[in-house]
Design a protein around this motif. Sequence first.
Motif, mmCIF file in Angstrom:
data_model
loop_
_atom_site.group_PDB
_atom_site.id
_atom_site.type_symbol
_atom_site.label_atom_id
_atom_site.label_comp_id
_atom_site.label_asym_id
_atom_site.label_seq_id
_atom_site.Cartn_x
_atom_site.Cartn_y
_atom_site.Cartn_z
ATOM 1 N N TRP A 137 6.785 5.926 2.403
ATOM 2 C CA TRP A 137 7.514 5.114 3.384
ATOM 3 C C TRP A 137 6.595 4.119 4.090
ATOM 4 O O TRP A 137 6.991 2.990 4.357
ATOM 5 C CB TRP A 137 8.194 6.020 4.402
ATOM 6 C CG TRP A 137 9.454 6.653 3.890
ATOM 7 C CD1 TRP A 137 10.193 6.272 2.806
ATOM 8 C CD2 TRP A 137 10.126 7.786 4.449
ATOM 9 N NE1 TRP A 137 11.281 7.098 2.654
ATOM 10 C CE2 TRP A 137 11.274 8.026 3.645
ATOM 11 C CE3 TRP A 137 9.876 8.614 5.541
ATOM 12 C CZ2 TRP A 137 12.165 9.066 3.917
ATOM 13 C CZ3 TRP A 137 10.761 9.650 5.823
ATOM 14 C CH2 TRP A 137 11.890 9.875 5.015
ATOM 15 N N ASP A 138 5.382 4.566 4.425
ATOM 16 C CA ASP A 138 4.448 3.644 5.074
ATOM 17 C C ASP A 138 4.214 2.408 4.204
ATOM 18 O O ASP A 138 4.196 1.276 4.695
ATOM 19 C CB ASP A 138 3.114 4.336 5.341
ATOM 20 C CG ASP A 138 3.188 5.367 6.461
ATOM 21 O OD1 ASP A 138 4.155 5.316 7.253
ATOM 22 O OD2 ASP A 138 2.276 6.213 6.531
ATOM 23 N N GLU A 139 4.038 2.641 2.905
ATOM 24 C CA GLU A 139 3.799 1.526 1.992
ATOM 25 C C GLU A 139 5.047 0.642 1.866
ATOM 26 O O GLU A 139 4.965 -0.588 1.940
ATOM 27 C CB GLU A 139 3.380 2.047 0.621
ATOM 28 C CG GLU A 139 2.000 2.691 0.617
ATOM 29 C CD GLU A 139 1.558 3.167 -0.753
ATOM 30 O OE1 GLU A 139 0.489 3.787 -0.843
ATOM 31 O OE2 GLU A 139 2.285 2.911 -1.747
ATOM 32 N N ALA A 140 6.207 1.277 1.669
ATOM 33 C CA ALA A 140 7.434 0.507 1.465
ATOM 34 C C ALA A 140 7.863 -0.232 2.729
ATOM 35 O O ALA A 140 8.337 -1.371 2.661
ATOM 36 C CB ALA A 140 8.557 1.428 0.991
ATOM 37 N N GLN A 141 7.680 0.388 3.877
ATOM 38 C CA GLN A 141 8.133 -0.224 5.130
ATOM 39 C C GLN A 141 7.458 -1.565 5.382
ATOM 40 O O GLN A 141 8.074 -2.491 5.924
ATOM 41 C CB GLN A 141 7.858 0.721 6.303
ATOM 42 C CG GLN A 141 8.323 0.178 7.649
ATOM 43 C CD GLN A 141 8.060 1.153 8.779
ATOM 44 O OE1 GLN A 141 8.051 2.371 8.580
ATOM 45 N NE2 GLN A 141 7.836 0.637 9.988
ATOM 46 N N ALA A 176 5.495 -6.685 -3.845
ATOM 47 C CA ALA A 176 5.311 -7.272 -2.517
ATOM 48 C C ALA A 176 3.974 -6.866 -1.906
ATOM 49 O O ALA A 176 3.282 -7.699 -1.289
ATOM 50 C CB ALA A 176 6.462 -6.843 -1.605
ATOM 51 N N ARG A 177 3.597 -5.626 -2.083
ATOM 52 C CA ARG A 177 2.316 -5.170 -1.519
ATOM 53 C C ARG A 177 1.139 -5.794 -2.271
ATOM 54 O O ARG A 177 0.121 -6.157 -1.660
ATOM 55 C CB ARG A 177 2.235 -3.642 -1.547
ATOM 56 C CG ARG A 177 3.141 -2.986 -0.511
ATOM 57 C CD ARG A 177 2.932 -1.486 -0.453
ATOM 58 N NE ARG A 177 1.602 -1.114 0.030
ATOM 59 C CZ ARG A 177 1.270 -1.034 1.318
ATOM 60 N NH1 ARG A 177 2.149 -1.310 2.267
ATOM 61 N NH2 ARG A 177 0.045 -0.655 1.673
ATOM 62 N N ARG A 178 1.248 -5.926 -3.551
ATOM 63 C CA ARG A 178 0.167 -6.558 -4.317
ATOM 64 C C ARG A 178 0.007 -8.023 -3.887
ATOM 65 O O ARG A 178 -1.109 -8.522 -3.745
ATOM 66 C CB ARG A 178 0.457 -6.487 -5.817
ATOM 67 C CG ARG A 178 0.258 -5.113 -6.439
ATOM 68 C CD ARG A 178 -1.206 -4.686 -6.419
ATOM 69 N NE ARG A 178 -2.034 -5.691 -7.070
ATOM 70 C CZ ARG A 178 -3.243 -6.061 -6.649
ATOM 71 N NH1 ARG A 178 -3.773 -5.516 -5.569
ATOM 72 N NH2 ARG A 178 -3.930 -6.982 -7.316
ATOM 73 N N ALA A 179 1.120 -8.691 -3.643
ATOM 74 C CA ALA A 179 1.051 -10.093 -3.198
ATOM 75 C C ALA A 179 0.369 -10.203 -1.841
ATOM 76 O O ALA A 179 -0.258 -11.220 -1.527
ATOM 77 C CB ALA A 179 2.457 -10.685 -3.130
ATOM 78 N N ALA A 180 0.489 -9.150 -1.030
ATOM 79 C CA ALA A 180 -0.145 -9.143 0.293
ATOM 80 C C ALA A 180 -1.525 -8.505 0.281
ATOM 81 O O ALA A 180 -2.148 -8.351 1.336
ATOM 82 C CB ALA A 180 0.763 -8.405 1.277
ATOM 83 N N GLY A 181 -2.001 -8.110 -0.907
ATOM 84 C CA GLY A 181 -3.316 -7.489 -1.011
ATOM 85 C C GLY A 181 -3.386 -6.102 -0.422
ATOM 86 O O GLY A 181 -4.452 -5.666 0.035
ATOM 87 N N GLN A 182 -2.277 -5.364 -0.444
ATOM 88 C CA GLN A 182 -2.217 -4.037 0.163
ATOM 89 C C GLN A 182 -2.251 -2.946 -0.903
ATOM 90 O O GLN A 182 -1.810 -3.159 -2.032
ATOM 91 C CB GLN A 182 -0.934 -3.905 0.995
ATOM 92 C CG GLN A 182 -0.855 -4.886 2.148
ATOM 93 C CD GLN A 182 0.526 -4.939 2.774
ATOM 94 O OE1 GLN A 182 1.537 -4.653 2.125
ATOM 95 N NE2 GLN A 182 0.590 -5.324 4.047
ATOM 96 N N PRO A 183 -2.767 -1.757 -0.563
ATOM 97 C CA PRO A 183 -2.835 -0.661 -1.546
ATOM 98 C C PRO A 183 -1.451 -0.125 -1.900
ATOM 99 O O PRO A 183 -0.496 -0.265 -1.125
ATOM 100 C CB PRO A 183 -3.681 0.405 -0.833
ATOM 101 C CG PRO A 183 -3.538 0.094 0.621
ATOM 102 C CD PRO A 183 -3.399 -1.389 0.725
ATOM 103 N N ILE A 184 -1.361 0.526 -3.056
ATOM 104 C CA ILE A 184 -0.058 0.971 -3.582
ATOM 105 C C ILE A 184 -0.124 2.412 -4.097
ATOM 106 O O ILE A 184 0.661 2.798 -4.959
ATOM 107 C CB ILE A 184 0.414 0.049 -4.716
ATOM 108 C CG1 ILE A 184 -0.632 0.017 -5.850
ATOM 109 C CG2 ILE A 184 0.706 -1.352 -4.201
ATOM 110 C CD1 ILE A 184 -0.127 -0.638 -7.137
ATOM 111 N N GLU A 185 -1.020 3.231 -3.567
ATOM 112 C CA GLU A 185 -1.282 4.536 -4.165
ATOM 113 C C GLU A 185 -0.041 5.430 -4.236
ATOM 114 O O GLU A 185 0.228 6.043 -5.276
ATOM 115 C CB GLU A 185 -2.391 5.242 -3.385
ATOM 116 C CG GLU A 185 -3.743 4.544 -3.459
ATOM 117 C CD GLU A 185 -4.331 4.532 -4.872
ATOM 118 O OE1 GLU A 185 -3.991 5.422 -5.682
ATOM 119 O OE2 GLU A 185 -5.148 3.628 -5.152
#
Length: 486
Positions: free
Chosen positions: A334-338, A390-399
């Motif tokens: 949820w933290d990642e998706a939110q 979306a997270r990859r586009a923002a440079g965020q981790p996706i574990e």
Amino acid sequence: MTDPRLSARTLARVSTSVARPAYDRAAVRRGVVHLGIGAFHRAHGAAVFEAALNNGDLRWGITAVSLRSAGVRDQMMPQDALYSVLVRDGTSQHVRVVGAVAEVLVAPENPAAVVAALAHPDTRIVTLTITEKGYRLDRASGGLMVGDADVAADLADLTAPRTAAGFLVAGLAARRAADLAPFTVISCDNLSDNGALLRRSVVEIARAHDAALADWIARHGAFPDTMVDRIVPATTDDDIAASSERIGVEDRAMVKTEPFSQWVIEDRFAGARPDFAALGVQLTQAVAPWEATKLRLLNGAHSGIAYLGGLAGDAFVHQFVARPAGRRFVEMLWDEAQATLDPPSGLDIAAYRAALMTRFANAALEHRTHQIASDGSQKLPQRLIEPIRARRAAGQPIEALALAVAAWMRWQDGSDDAGGRFVVDDPLADRLAAARRSTAGGVDALLDAIGADLDAEARAVIARQLRVLTDGGALPAIRRLTGTGA
């Protein structure tokens, strides 16, 4: 001696603790045609129309349609289409007999009857719950799968339609010929932009037959986007047996569900509608934020729970979140998706997440992980792949998201971590199994099969998580990710 079957004749024998229709069913007009009469609609949309009838608006009876088999018809029609809804929350339970459905048609047996129902002057709304795969959409283009045999048949001839979109076109054509306004078409399936996608499919089929008809539909028809939310586990024989004892008659069409129910509809209609607001339905100008929130938080977590829990031997959702590691995994996902969401105004995400966890932990629901795991190829793109992008586009981790996708890939082996075998229930099952057997575990082939356009780094993270799952199993993988021992 078995209990008598629920029907209009035996309704008086139902336990007095059970709520029942407060209106004269013979006076009801059929303002709704529903395509895909499964358990979800009986617990969700039909319950809303039942409330409208109970409030005195008798325009909203339902002609239900099964697009494939006669199973639901054979459950419901011996009961005069009556059925009960069991709402369970912990030890609390409430039962209501619903009378909103007047008839169940089986489309392959009598397609003309379905078209006639759609063309009837009383019909104002058509709702659909046909699952993601029922739309026959090409993932890459968003248009119809023109290579599908049923789609091709409807593009060539609508004498006996085969697809939901084909039936809608045939019904709309008959209405136009009779100088009737089009109905409003409301998709209730978990697809982003579900109304827009369905409108495109209907107009595409219509244009293959009559350009003027296609233009009329595009100009006068209404296909509002929607978001629906209610957990409806599959009914078992044990549920039916327990229901018989509870209500005093046998109900082969019963459904069980949770107290929570939500329906958000874009405020765009072609004609009459019930007082949806008075029935608890939210009308809005923008469904997308609600839809994305539900798909990425509730449905995304459900998919992660289904595959990881199923591999670990958890039969039910509540068993997975009862584990500290399982609950922590859901929170991490949820933290990642939110972070990828633009929540609708007025929605408290923290409260929404807390409510979701409470719903997941409702042991009385007995929501099976294998039920949720079906049709993953149709569900993953909007639930997990889009937030990864979306997270990859923002440079965020996706574990956490990557572990959920990897668990879906591991699921294609058809065996859990204890060696138990199961059948992978997916329209692309054979193709996915072959992809899984290909080089490097099939990560690229599996992602390509569902149209997941992910970059090399995202694919590498998923591949790493898949190796962890394959080598050690689901529970160790969750514990490793969450740092939780139990």
